[in-house]
Design a protein around this motif. Structure first.
Motif, mmCIF file in Angstrom:
data_model
loop_
_atom_site.group_PDB
_atom_site.id
_atom_site.type_symbol
_atom_site.label_atom_id
_atom_site.label_comp_id
_atom_site.label_asym_id
_atom_site.label_seq_id
_atom_site.Cartn_x
_atom_site.Cartn_y
_atom_site.Cartn_z
ATOM 1 N N ASN A 181 21.021 48.815 26.044
ATOM 2 C CA ASN A 181 21.412 48.369 27.387
ATOM 3 C C ASN A 181 20.564 49.062 28.442
ATOM 4 O O ASN A 181 20.374 50.275 28.398
ATOM 5 C CB ASN A 181 22.892 48.689 27.644
ATOM 6 N N ASP A 193 22.094 39.965 29.318
ATOM 7 C CA ASP A 193 23.430 40.412 28.917
ATOM 8 C C ASP A 193 24.480 39.912 29.915
ATOM 9 O O ASP A 193 24.149 39.626 31.062
ATOM 10 C CB ASP A 193 23.415 41.948 28.918
ATOM 11 N N GLU A 252 23.811 46.815 18.386
ATOM 12 C CA GLU A 252 23.731 47.220 19.785
ATOM 13 C C GLU A 252 24.115 48.688 19.893
ATOM 14 O O GLU A 252 25.143 49.114 19.363
ATOM 15 C CB GLU A 252 24.662 46.368 20.661
ATOM 16 N N LYS A 266 23.034 36.504 25.929
ATOM 17 C CA LYS A 266 24.311 36.937 25.359
ATOM 18 C C LYS A 266 25.458 36.309 26.124
ATOM 19 O O LYS A 266 25.576 36.488 27.337
ATOM 20 C CB LYS A 266 24.450 38.468 25.426
ATOM 21 N N GLU A 269 18.551 44.894 26.526
ATOM 22 C CA GLU A 269 19.569 44.033 27.128
ATOM 23 C C GLU A 269 19.567 44.256 28.636
ATOM 24 O O GLU A 269 19.964 45.312 29.129
ATOM 25 C CB GLU A 269 20.952 44.325 26.518
#
Ligand code: C2E
Ligand code: CA
Ligand code: CA
Ligand code: CA
Length: 278
Positions: free
Chosen positions: A117, A178, A58, A199, A148
């Protein structure tokens, strides 16, 4: 008592002014951060719960200010959203993450994918175009990019969000939800979005320590994710006991300090092989 009251009031006012000043300073500096090259990326390995192989990383943005030092994301991501500059920052993050992974691939290093993200505010039609452009620019295969997303994308036009996820899917990139279970309160959106991954937020991992009911809650989330054919990633795993729990319950991928904190690219390289465990 009166004087004490007045002093308190004064202290209060000074604190407020201090906070406003600090915010103003942060704001001014944040607007310049990207162009001054103060942003960088750290990467946190994501580990296959069965083989121990690193199956992804990530990308987490860092802001290094010459005077303030490292300013942690929780202090400025929301501000960047309020200021409307999260798009520029997010674009920089996407481009850098894709080009970093493309260079690792050129070096022959085995990292299947990178997760980026995405702020809910970035989630518009033009984002699909940006992703397409960046993939072409960097030559990264679409399946090596995972986005995400948060539950926040469903707050505005649900139809719009559903369509954008479908368009991203059509490009061949992977999508993940996420911070699952921490925001938007409806579960129905999960069936409407063609996601690949869910997640489990660190707050659920922390909850495990405080009893069997929390463990049951996590089992429920895992069962639901499996029935929707979502890959399950757990974030914030710090202890061998937590790892054992999630291995037993069938989570697919583990991310957390137990394996590694987020690290700069040059420190990620040596973590990519061999596997963390058998
Ligand atoms: P997140 O997406 O939930 O990222 C996970 C956070 O948990 C990261 O914090 C990571 O360093 C931390 N973490 C990972 N494993 C552990 C662990 O075992 N224990 C503990 N205590 N913490 C762990 P970080 O890097 O400070 O990022 C915080 C948040 O900032 C992220 O939460 C994400 O919401 C946001 N963020 C970071 N980078 C970006 C970005 O490029 N774009 C956007 N829009 N948001 C970002
Ligand atoms: Ca992933
Ligand atoms: Ca994340
Ligand atoms: Ca989280």
């Amino acid at each position: 008592a009166k004087r004490q009251g007045r002093n308190r009031y004064l202290f209060y006012r000074e604190d407020m002014e201090g906070a406003n000043l600090e915010r103003l300073k942060l704001e001014t500096e944040l607007r310049k951060a990207r162009d001054l090259g103060q942003l960088l990326l750290h990467y946190q390995p994501q580990v296959d719960s069965r083989s121990g192989a690193v199956v992804g990383a990530e990308a987490l943005v860092r802001w290094h200010h010459p005077d303030f030092g490292m300013v942690p994301p929780f202090k400025w991501i929301d501000l960047a959203e309020e200021l409307g500059i999260i798009n520029e920052i997010g674009e920089w993050v996407l481009r850098r993450a894709c080009s970093d992974l493309a260079s690792l691939h050129e070096e022959g290093l085995p990292l299947p994918k990178v997760s980026v993200n995405v702020s809910a505010l970035q989630f518009t039609e033009s984002f699909v175009h940006l992703v397409d452009t960046v993939l072409k620019e960097t030559g990264l295969p679409p399946e090596a990019l995972e986005l995400e997303l948060t539950e926040g994308i469903m707050i505005g036009s649900q139809e719009g969000a559903v369509r954008i996820v479908e368009e991203l899917k059509a490009l061949g990139v992977r999508t993940s939800i996420d911070d699952f279970g921490t925001g938007y309160s409806s579960l129905s959106y999960l069936t409407r979005l063609v996601l690949d991954e869910l997640k489990i937020d660190r707050s659920f991992v922390l909850g495990l320590a405080s009893g069997e009911r929390n463990a049951e809650l996590v089992r429920g989330i895992i069962a639901m994710a499996k029935s929707l054919h979502l890959e399950i990633v757990v974030e914030g795993v710090e202890s061998p006991g937590e790892l054992a729990f999630f291995q037993r319950e069938g989570a697919d991928v583990i991310q957390g300090y137990l394996f590694s904190a987020p690290v700069p690219l040059e420190k990620l390289r040596p973590l990519l092989q061999p596997a963390y465990f058998e």
